[in-house]
Structures are given as C-alpha cells and as structure tokens.
Design a protein around this motif. Sequence first.
Motif, short mmCIF file in Angstrom:
data_model
loop_
_atom_site.label_atom_id
_atom_site.label_comp_id
_atom_site.label_asym_id
_atom_site.label_seq_id
_atom_site.Cartn_x
_atom_site.Cartn_y
_atom_site.Cartn_z
N TYR A 1 -18.97 12.74 15.10
CA TYR A 1 -17.57 12.44 14.64
C TYR A 1 -17.34 10.93 14.30
O TYR A 1 -17.49 10.28 14.99
CB TYR A 1 -16.44 12.91 15.47
N TYR A 2 -17.19 10.55 12.65
CA TYR A 2 -17.05 9.20 12.69
C TYR A 2 -15.47 8.81 12.38
O TYR A 2 -14.91 9.45 11.75
CB TYR A 2 -17.69 8.89 11.17
N PRO A 3 -14.98 7.99 13.17
CA PRO A 3 -13.56 7.74 13.05
C PRO A 3 -13.43 6.54 12.12
O PRO A 3 -14.00 5.83 11.90
CB PRO A 3 -13.15 7.09 14.45
N LEU A 4 -12.32 7.03 11.02
CA LEU A 4 -12.16 6.02 9.79
C LEU A 4 -10.88 5.84 9.84
O LEU A 4 -9.91 6.63 10.23
CB LEU A 4 -12.62 6.69 8.50
N VAL A 5 -10.50 4.78 9.30
CA VAL A 5 -9.02 4.37 9.27
C VAL A 5 -8.66 4.14 7.57
O VAL A 5 -9.55 3.05 6.95
CB VAL A 5 -8.79 3.08 10.07
N LEU A 6 -7.79 4.66 7.08
CA LEU A 6 -7.29 4.55 5.87
C LEU A 6 -5.95 3.87 5.91
O LEU A 6 -5.07 4.40 6.31
CB LEU A 6 -7.14 5.82 5.01
N SER A 7 -5.75 2.75 5.01
CA SER A 7 -4.62 1.78 5.25
C SER A 7 -4.33 1.83 3.58
O SER A 7 -5.14 1.46 2.88
CB SER A 7 -5.09 0.45 5.58
N ASN A 8 -2.90 1.90 3.61
CA ASN A 8 -2.32 1.60 2.27
C ASN A 8 -1.94 -0.04 1.85
O ASN A 8 -1.10 -0.48 2.59
CB ASN A 8 -1.12 2.39 1.82
N THR A 9 -2.57 -0.63 1.16
CA THR A 9 -2.52 -2.08 1.32
C THR A 9 -1.66 -2.61 -0.14
O THR A 9 -1.48 -3.75 -0.57
CB THR A 9 -3.66 -2.98 1.43
N GLY A 10 -1.07 -1.61 -0.72
CA GLY A 10 -0.40 -1.63 -2.30
C GLY A 10 0.96 -1.65 -2.04
O GLY A 10 1.56 -2.20 -0.92
N ASN A 11 1.61 -2.07 -3.03
CA ASN A 11 3.05 -2.36 -3.03
C ASN A 11 3.92 -1.14 -3.37
O ASN A 11 5.29 -1.26 -3.38
CB ASN A 11 3.57 -3.53 -3.88
N GLN A 12 3.40 0.01 -3.12
CA GLN A 12 4.15 1.17 -3.23
C GLN A 12 3.48 2.44 -2.40
O GLN A 12 2.31 2.41 -2.02
CB GLN A 12 4.38 1.89 -4.53
N SER A 13 4.29 3.31 -2.01
CA SER A 13 3.51 4.50 -1.40
C SER A 13 2.80 5.29 -2.18
O SER A 13 2.52 5.24 -3.31
CB SER A 13 4.81 5.54 -0.87
N ASP A 14 1.76 5.92 -1.53
CA ASP A 14 0.60 6.38 -2.18
C ASP A 14 -0.04 7.42 -1.64
O ASP A 14 0.01 7.69 -0.44
CB ASP A 14 -0.52 5.24 -2.48
N SER A 15 -0.57 8.47 -2.09
CA SER A 15 -1.31 9.66 -1.72
C SER A 15 -2.72 9.49 -2.08
O SER A 15 -3.14 9.04 -3.12
CB SER A 15 -0.79 11.07 -2.17
N PHE A 16 -3.81 9.71 -1.10
CA PHE A 16 -5.01 9.73 -1.22
C PHE A 16 -5.94 10.96 -0.89
O PHE A 16 -5.49 11.66 0.11
CB PHE A 16 -5.50 8.70 -0.28
#
Length: 144
Positions: free
Chosen positions: A52-67
């Motif tokens: 299991y590899y723990p990853l962190v996804l961060s939204n650094t943009g200026n609006q909400s987003d889906s990935f």
Amino acid sequence: MKNSPTPFLKFIIIYIFLFTFSGSVFAQFGCKATLVVDKNANIGTLNNGSIYYPLVLSNTGNQSDSFTISAVNINGSCKNNDLSDSSLNVNLSFTFLDKNLNLIQGPISLLVNESILFYVKVDKPTGTNVKRWNCTQIEAKSSN
C-alpha cells in the motif's frame, strides 16, 4: 483554468517503478494540484501479498476541482533503475483506496487548498516472475 490550458497543465503524474524486491517512487508535477507519496511511506518489496502506497492529492488551484485517478502501464517506454531490459518488465494490479481502505469508484472532489490521503494498493498476480521491474504511471486528471 477555463481558458484552454495546455494538455500538460491538466494533469499530474507520479511514476512508480517497482522491483519485486525493492521499489522507488518519483513524482512529476504540472498543474494546480500536487500528488505526492506520503513522506513516511515504506517502499517495500512485493513478494507475496500487497503493498500500500499512501499518496496525498492537493488542490492548489483557485477553484474547486474533481480529479480522476488512474494507473497507466508504461513498461514499454520506461528505463529501469538498474538499466535492465524493460521488455522483461512484469504487469502488476493497481487499486485505489480511500483512507479507510474502501475502493475509490469515481472522481475525487477537492475544495481550494484541500488535500486528501488515499492509497494505491499494488498486487502481484499469481505466477508473476520475481526479480523483475514494473513501470506504472499514476495520474490525477483534473476535470477543469
């Protein structure tokens, strides 16, 4: 980023190079988000069972987003860390899990400056050769 960003700016990638006895993780960033391996993650071996590899996804943009998260096999185009022939690389199975180890079944929605921890579960199918590399690209593609 509604003003026609270049395709490169629409997704981020993390490369996972796995050797069945050891592994390394490399990251590449290219948009208003970051996808990183948790700095306390154990990069281990994949002899039996799962890693299991723990990853962190961060939204650094200026609006909400889906990935949308995906695993792309790049065995044919990567260079192994030990310079061995990549045509001998093996295929592995990848599953994305939330922090409670439940299957992620759709896009991950993040508010501005929000981050989420998730896991990439890596399995070696039965009969897969050991002492072989695998090159897989983990992508987080933005809907914006």
